[in-house]
Design a protein around this motif. Structure first.
Motif, short mmCIF file in Angstrom:
data_model
loop_
_atom_site.label_atom_id
_atom_site.label_comp_id
_atom_site.label_asym_id
_atom_site.label_seq_id
_atom_site.Cartn_x
_atom_site.Cartn_y
_atom_site.Cartn_z
N ARG A 117 58.64 61.69 9.46
CA ARG A 117 59.62 60.94 8.68
C ARG A 117 60.04 61.68 7.43
NH1 ARG A 117 61.61 56.67 11.18
NH2 ARG A 117 60.20 55.12 12.01
N ARG A 169 59.54 57.84 17.25
CA ARG A 169 59.53 57.38 15.85
C ARG A 169 59.52 55.86 15.77
NH1 ARG A 169 62.89 61.89 14.50
NH2 ARG A 169 64.75 60.69 14.96
N MET A 180 54.25 54.42 10.42
CA MET A 180 55.54 54.96 10.84
C MET A 180 56.61 53.87 10.84
SD MET A 180 55.62 58.21 11.38
CE MET A 180 56.85 58.63 12.62
#
Lengths: 396, 366, 256
Positions: C120, C91, C167
């Motif tokens: 997310r 992530r 992201m």
């Protein structure tokens, strides 16, 4: 930093077990296997219960009992007094026979039709296309019924038999055709062919070595053909050329002399060959088309003649594309031969079916059929894989 | 560039005159070499030998109406037999007074297959249409609603049965096949082993043994007291069979996904399920649509095998019709007739799959 | 997450920390004793001949490849077999590939919103707003509804960069981002990367674009045969390479 030195050489630290992918993988597999085993176990449990409740016999003991049913045609001696086991062997040999013959003939038909579809001759290409598109879009079983119906009900009695070729008669008793009268010479001629084929290997090697050393080429193809045809011919002449045909002729209500195949066998073979031929034709065509035109152009630019171009450049590449799907066609032809049961040709499935009806032992019967077909399937794939590897090596 | 070309005077030269169109065409396409000429003559000879007798049999000498079989044997085809048995061949033993129901079912199936061929419809809407269509078809066949007499599955036969077996086999076999294909590509050896074992087992044996197994052994596998209807048994066999073949088709698509796609999905942090559902399957399945259509064609032809376990599909009903003692000896006519039905379905679908394939290839080249 | 954070990297503030990392493909030793630290906001350019292990090294950082020995800590998270840590690191780390690896069945906008929505767990509208913002940043705001196949290579690579940025990663990895591009498209991609560097992103780039390295890099790393041979600020690295192998490599790459 120095205090870390010792830890650094260690493998990375292991995480908590439920977040470790390796342990998770093992857990997933255990669950999956347990589910499959559980499901299969449930079915087997039910089956055992049902077997004992319905008093169904089990085991392969029946194979040694008398079969007590006749079989129309057989490659090995058989009578109804023989055992179920022998009946199975009859079925197996019939299946293998029709499948082997079917594979050879379908390959020839398919290759010819595949090449014909690529022909520059418009009429030939169109006829091949019509053949392919007609017969591959009709279920095989229907085609078998069609040929069988044609031979069995639409064909005339032997007295009015259709003579489709000189001395080849089609009637509702099957197809009668002439065969040469047996002579000891034929055995030796067959041997001669084998010897000639064996001679081809050193010949090829010698020709290749000579070409490598001196650059002089040797007409391998013609010489090979000469040996394969010539050697048996020499044997034939040496035996005084014993050649007599046994020609079928009408005696009473049927033909005698020559040889004949039953309508069932003829319909099965015809159906299998014509149906599989369409798929093989498409495979051959696609294989040749898969070799890009650039390859041919490059070969032409190098000055290779059309035969050399085909043999040295196009074919080795096309074969690599052709062999895998061709294998699966051979497999499906073999499996499709089981449709014999519908038109009464005594193949493996048909005889197993009769056996299952008589003994009530469906489980054993189906298990035997499956084992045989699995064995055949695996053998053909193995053989083709070996061949495939050889082709791939030749290419490199 | 264009301007310059206009400025320079060009001497226009016509190409050398060609021989007349038709003759030129013949020379190029039929008589380009001695070998080709021989081939052409052989082909023409073959046509001359085969076509006139066929035409005579099928049309000129054919009998189009006759009171019974005896009056119909005249050397030509007896199409009167087809007229007499058409209803039975198409709908078999389904109650005659309810004939509109199988007709409607066939119409629904054809409409659904046609809808599936229209690419703009692909998506959720098509799924809804199919769900509605299948429910309607099932209700129509089985009945049980007020105004619709219940008809037991033993009477389902003819073309509707053929269509139902093939379509349901694909619909239920497909998700199973996708799972098997994913299992075969799994990193987990036990999962992979079991999936490979299933796929190879089913693909290694003839369909007929799977059918035998379903019809003879399936009842043994069920707990005591549970029975399973004959049509359903055959349907289960087809689903299990289709799943193995579909798995191999789908595997082909999975193998064609570049490794980079999976790496990119991993780098973005997608989980295995998300990656499979959002990235891998949409691409893999789109790639294998043409071979999927071909598998469907195969299944459609293979449904004819149910006749061996005594169900009356299109072929089974036809063979049954041939046993009528008043109409003996018309197997060839009957077989030609249903061959035409099977052929039209299969030919249309295979042409469609070729069209898709060409479009997909064009898409790839871009 | 809490227990992962409990084992912070040995050096406070380092975004990426590789300590004595080894990796083998079978018997082949691809990474030998790699030690590397990347501080927050630092830009590291990795170069070296092909097969030197530089791609493998950065692919170990987000676990596309597994290292067999040594320690890797990314954004304070120890990279081990723990799936939760791997997810957390992925992530925080964006990656740009040589072959773009855009998803061809999704539109540009869908490519950009896919991971924010599914990983997310952002609402679609918010994800799309972010996506449009980054498309603006990489200067292709008007291509949102096209498919990757309809874009040029340079545009595709810029979309790929935007996809990673959506992201909101702490770190960006670039694996030869311009090697598959036609010469006239390299600049547009490098410009985007320079812009990113100016904004203070932590970056590790495997690239042969030495002009880019000179302007952007805080640190040059030269790898050969699985080892880090030399590391130096670009000024020293180019003016005065210490190792013979570095000199040979630089002379080969800079003469044409």
């Amino acid at each position: 930093m120095a205090s870390d030195e010792a830890a650094l050489t260690l493998a990375p630290a292991r995480p908590a077990p439920w977040r470790d992918p390796k342990l998770r993988a093992i857990a997933y597999q255990i669950v999956f296997v347990a589910a499959v085993v559980g499901a299969v176990g449930f079915l087997v449990h039910n089956m055992l219960g049902n077997i004992s409740r319905q008093n169904i016999a089990t085991g392969f003991g029946f194979l040694r009992k008398e079969a007590a049913f006749g079989i129309g045609e057989s490659l090995i001696p058989y009578s109804p007094a023989d055992t179920y086991g022998r009946a199975f062997l009859v079925g197996l040999s019939n299946t293998l026979y029709v499948a082997a013959l079917g594979i050879v003939l379908a390959t020839i038909l398919g290759t010819v039709m595949g090449l014909a579809r690529l022909s520059g001759n418009w009429l030939v290409a169109k006829l091949a296309q019509i053949y392919v598109e007609t017969f591959r879009n009709i279920p095989l079983l229907l085609q078998l019924f069609f040929w069988w119906g044609l031979l069995n009900t639409a064909a005339p009695a032997p007295r009015q038999a259709w003579q489709v070729l000189p001395d080849v008669f089609v009637s509702n008793r099957g197809i009668a055709y002439p065969v040469p009268v047996a002579s000891p010479a034929y055995k030796w001629m067959a041997l001669a062919v084998v010897v000639a084929l064996a001679l081809l290997v050193p010949l090829r090697r010698w020709a290749a070595a000579r070409q490598a050393a001196t650059g002089r080429q040797f007409p391998r193809g013609w010489a090979g053909l000469g040996i394969v045809l010539g050697l048996p011919l020499i044997v034939f002449v040496a035996f005084g050329a014993p050649f007599a045909l046994s020609v079928p002729s009408l005696h009473g209500f049927n033909f005698s002399g020559g040889s004949a195949v039953s309508p069932e066998f003829a319909a099965l073979l015809l159906g299998l060959v014509i149906y599989s031929g369409t798929f093989i034709a498409e495979i051959v065509r696609a294989g040749i088309l898969a070799v890009s035109w650039g390859q041919s152009e490059a070969a032409m630019a190098l000055g290779l003649k059309s035969g050399q171009r085909m043999r040295l450049v196009v074919l080795p590449q096309a074969l690599r594309v052709i062999v895998p799907p061709l294998t699966s066609q051979y497999l499906s032809l073999t499996k499709n031969s089981s449709l014999a049961v519908a038109i009464g040709f005594p193949d493996l499935v048909s005889i197993a079916n009769t056996t299952m009806n008589q003994t009530g032992q469906a489980i054993e019967g189906i298990a035997m059929i499956m084992a045989v077909y699995l064995f055949i399937s695996l053998s053909i794939s193995l053989a083709m894989n070996l061949y495939n590897r050889a082709v791939a090596l030749v290419e490199r | 560039m264009a301007d310059i070309a206009q400025d320079i005077p060009v001497v226009r030269q016509a190409p050398p005159p060609r021989s007349t169109r038709a003759l030129g065409w013949l020379r190029v396409h039929l008589f380009s070499s001695v070998f080709n000429s021989i081939l052409t003559l052989l082909a023409v000879g073959l046509l001359a030998a085969a076509v006139p007798p066929l035409v005579r049999w099928a049309l000129i000498d054919a009998i189009w109406s006759a009171p019974n079989g005896q009056a119909c044997h005249a050397g030509g085809a007896c199409w009167a037999f087809i007229g007499e048995k058409m209803r039975f061949i198409l709908f078999g033993r389904y109650p005659a007074d309810q004939e509109w129901r199988p007709i409607a079912v066939v119409a629904i199936f054809i409409a659904m297959i046609a809808a599936a061929c229209v690419r703009p419809l692909w998506g959720r809407r098509l799924a809804v249409v199919w769900f509605a269509g299948l429910s309607a078809a099932f209700l129509l066949m089985a009945g049980g609603l007020p105004g619709l007499r219940p008809v037991e599955t033993g009477l389902w036969s003819g073309l509707p049965l053929t269509l139902i077996l093939a379509v349901i086999a694909m619909l239920f076999g497909f998700p199973l096949g996708v799972l098997l294909a994913l299992g075969r590509r799994s990193r987990l050896p036990a999962v992979r082993g079991i999936c490979v074992g299933y796929i190879e087992l089913v693909r290694g044996v003839p369909l007929i043994t799977v059918l035998f197994m379903a019809s003879l052994m399936l009842p043994l596998f069920l707990p005591a007291g549970v029975t399973i209807d004959k049509v359903l048994r055959a349907q289960v066999a087809f689903i299990l069979f289709a799943a193995a073949y579909l798995a191999e088709v789908v595997r082909g698509g999975l193998q064609a996904i570049p490794k980079g796609q999976i790496e990119a999905a991993d780098a973005l942090g997608l989980s295995y399920l998300q990656r499979t559902r959002l990235i891998v399957l949409p691409q893999a399945l789109a790639m294998v649509i043409p071979p999927l259509v071909n598998t469907f064609i195969g299944m459609f032809k293979d449904t004819s095998l149910v006749l061996i376990v005594s169900l009356f599909d299109l072929l089974g009903a036809t063979e049954f019709a041939l046993t009528d003692s008043n109409w003996q000896g018309f197997a060839v006519e009957a077989d030609v007739f249903i061959a035409a039905i099977y052929w039209s379905f299969c030919f249309f679908m295979s042409r469609y799959s070729q069209l898709l394939e060409r479009e997909f290839n064009r898409g790839k080249q871009r | 997450m809490s227990d992962a954070k409990a084992t912070p990297g040995p050096t406070q503030g380092a975004m990426i920390e590789l300590q004595a990392v080894h990796k083998w493909y079978g018997d082949f030793h691809v990474l030998r004793d790699i030690n590397l630290q990347v501080q927050k906001g630092e830009k590291v350019v990795v170069c070296g001949p092909s097969g030197s292990g530089k791609s493998t090294m950065i692919r170990c950082v987000n676990r596309l490849e597994e290292h067999q020995q040594g320690r890797i800590v990314v954004a304070g998270i120890e990279l081990n077999a723990d799936m939760k840590n791997i997810e957390a690191i992925r992530r925080e780390v964006g990656m740009v590939f040589q072959q773009f690896n855009l998803f061809p069945h999704l539109t540009v906008l869908q490519n950009l919103t896919l991971a924010p929505i599914w990983v997310r767990k952002l609402p679609k509208k918010e994800a799309e707003e972010t996506a449009r913002y980054y498309l603006e940043r990489v200067r292709i705001p008007d291509q949102a509804d096209k498919y990757p196949g309809q874009l040029s290579g340079g545009q595709q690579q810029r979309v790929a960069i935007a996809r990673s940025l959506c992201m909101k990663p702490e770190i960006m990895l670039f694996d030869e981002p311009t090697s598959a591009l036609a010469p006239e498209m390299i600049k547009e991609v490098l410009d985007v990367m320079i812009g990113l560097a100016e904004d203070g992103m932590t970056m590790v780039c495997v690239t042969h674009e030495m002009g880019f390295a000179r302007t952007v890099a805080d640190m040059m790393v030269f790898m050969d045969r699985g080892e880090v041979i030399e590391r130096a600020p670009p000024k020293d690295f180019f003016a005065n390479p210490k190792n013979e192998r570095t000199r040979t490599f630089l002379s080969q790459i800079l003469t044409h």
